[in-house]
Design an enzyme around this catalytic site. Structure first.
Site, PDB file in Angstrom:
ATOM      1  N   ASP A  24      -9.303  -5.807  -4.904  1.00 11.73           N
ATOM      2  CA  ASP A  24      -8.485  -4.788  -4.239  1.00 11.73           C
ATOM      3  C   ASP A  24      -9.114  -3.398  -4.336  1.00 11.73           C
ATOM      4  O   ASP A  24      -9.897  -3.118  -5.248  1.00 11.73           O
ATOM      5  CB  ASP A  24      -7.116  -4.753  -4.919  1.00 11.73           C
ATOM      6  CG  ASP A  24      -5.995  -4.250  -4.039  1.00 11.73           C
ATOM      7  OD1 ASP A  24      -6.272  -3.493  -3.094  1.00 11.73           O
ATOM      8  OD2 ASP A  24      -4.836  -4.613  -4.311  1.00 11.73           O
ATOM      9  N   HIS A  49      -7.368  -5.756  -0.715  1.00 12.59           N
ATOM     10  CA  HIS A  49      -6.183  -4.947  -0.455  1.00 12.59           C
ATOM     11  C   HIS A  49      -5.212  -5.645   0.493  1.00 12.59           C
ATOM     12  O   HIS A  49      -4.000  -5.467   0.385  1.00 12.59           O
ATOM     13  CB  HIS A  49      -6.595  -3.598   0.129  1.00 12.59           C
ATOM     14  CG  HIS A  49      -5.515  -2.567   0.095  1.00 12.59           C
ATOM     15  ND1 HIS A  49      -4.840  -2.223  -1.058  1.00 12.59           N
ATOM     16  CD2 HIS A  49      -4.967  -1.803   1.080  1.00 12.59           C
ATOM     17  CE1 HIS A  49      -3.939  -1.302  -0.792  1.00 12.59           C
ATOM     18  NE2 HIS A  49      -3.979  -1.037   0.492  1.00 12.59           N
ATOM     19  N   SER A  77       0.846  -1.192   0.000  1.00 10.17           N
ATOM     20  CA  SER A  77       0.000   0.000   0.000  1.00 10.17           C
ATOM     21  C   SER A  77       0.892   1.257   0.000  1.00 10.17           C
ATOM     22  O   SER A  77       1.716   1.417  -0.889  1.00 10.17           O
ATOM     23  CB  SER A  77      -0.968  -0.045   1.181  1.00 10.17           C
ATOM     24  OG  SER A  77      -1.992   0.903   1.049  1.00 10.17           O
TER      25      SER A  77
END
Length: 352
Positions: free
Chosen positions: A298, A325, A154
């Site tokens: 995601d 995610h 991320s």
């Protein structure tokens, strides 16, 4: 996926071309387990691998926390957590996979996060300073191009890309996990694809709360948890979310998060410092072997992350078909089988 050298093809291509490996085959155990677990003579022997590393910043010296697990002279992975302002805790599932593969890895709380110092000077929360922090951590841990893999998830993926663009001569391999190379493209995906997947009435109420800047209203999370988070962040009922994930959210530094990411969960907007970040045109400059990881559900566009791999000279892509995610939890077998395969393939052949 880029063409692979012959030495890599056998051990890597089959795993990465299959989007949903069964995971039924027993993992090959490392024969020299005693060596992997031996901390004798290590600087962190007394503390079980944990140590505080001093870093220098424009606003003075601070300490950041790291913890080593295992020993391997050629495979050492530094983990960059998300957020910004998240914690190493989200990576604790790596304990179930890396040790049995003999991979050495490092937990690390970035400055401002959890076990590390938490200065209040907001001028510290910018990409360039974080890149220099990572470089100082690398040097302190004595990682180098013969053994150093950098994995960013991320926000950590942004940081990993930025680090590679400046210091890739120090890297052996790079893993960009669940992060696109363009925030504007991410915002477009959130607004045009993810948002409309919600029920119209729910989306309208969420948008109204955002328009009113009413992010602290409990109703905001009441709407997002069942309608967004459990569909695109971690595909499990909230009451089943793993303990490390819950601790990570509880320990999130909201000041850093809001300053860089912004308060909205539908992209990065407002005055957030990352809202115009875009390195898509620079991916071709990252020449070390690089794995991008995406997931079908995601928050980030999996097609964009697959495209990223085609722009990287030594790029390859792993898709987690059941994941979101945090695919390291909700498509864990696929995630780790592909990740371990990449690390070992690079270790055996040097490059893709």
């Amino acid at each position: 996926m880029k063409p692979l050298t012959a030495v890599i093809l056998t051990c890597f291509c089959g795993l990465m071309s299959c989007s949903s490996p069964s995971g039924d085959e027993p993992a090959e155990k490392r024969p020299d387990l005693a060596e992997y677990l031996d901390s004798a003579g290590k600087e962190d022997e007394l503390s079980g691998g944990a140590r505080q590393i001093k870093i220098s910043t424009p606003k003075g010296d601070f300490k950041v926390w790291t913890k080593r697990v295992g020993n391997n002279p050629t495979m050492k992975v530094l983990l960059l957590h998300g957020g910004p302002g998240g914690t190493h805790e989200a990576f604790e599932c790596f304990d179930s996979y890396f040790p049995e593969e003999g991979i050495e890895y490092y937990y690390y709380d970035q400055l401002g996060s959890h076990y590390s110092d938490q200065p209040q000077d907001t001028s510290l929360w910018n990409i360039d300073r974080f890149v220099e922090e990572v470089e100082q951590v690398r040097a302190a841990l004595q990682l180098n191009k013969e053994n150093f893999y950098l994995l960013g998830h991320s926000w950590g993926g942004i940081l990993a890309m930025e680090y590679a663009l400046k210091y890739q001569d120090k890297l052996k391999g790079l893993i960009i996990s669940n992060m696109m190379s363009s925030v504007p493209a991410y915002n477009k995906y959130a607004q045009e694809v993810l948002g409309p997947q919600m029920a119209p009435a729910v989306l309208a109420e969420v948008k109204q709360l955002e328009a009113d800047n009413d992010f602290s209203n409990p109703r905001y999370m009441e709407l997002l948890l069942p309608n967004f988070y459990t569909k695109h962040a971690l595909r499990m009922p909230v009451e089943q979310w793993p303990d490390p994930v819950m601790r990570m959210f509880n320990h999130m530094n909201q000041t850093i998060y809001v300053q860089m990411q912004g308060p909205s969960e539908f992209g990065i907007s407002g005055n957030a410092s990352l809202k115009n970040w875009d390195r898509s045109a620079d991916l071709e400059k990252i020449t070390v072997p690089t794995l991008t990881i995406g997931a079908t559900h995601d928050t980030m566009d999996p097609k964009h992350m697959e495209w990223m791999a085609t722009q990287l000279p030594e790029g390859s892509y792993l898709n987690c078909p059941k994941g979101s995610h945090m695919a390291m939890y909700d498509d864990q077998k696929t995630y780790f089988k592909g990740l371990v395969s990449f690390i070992k393939a690079v270790d055996q052949g040097g490059k893709l």
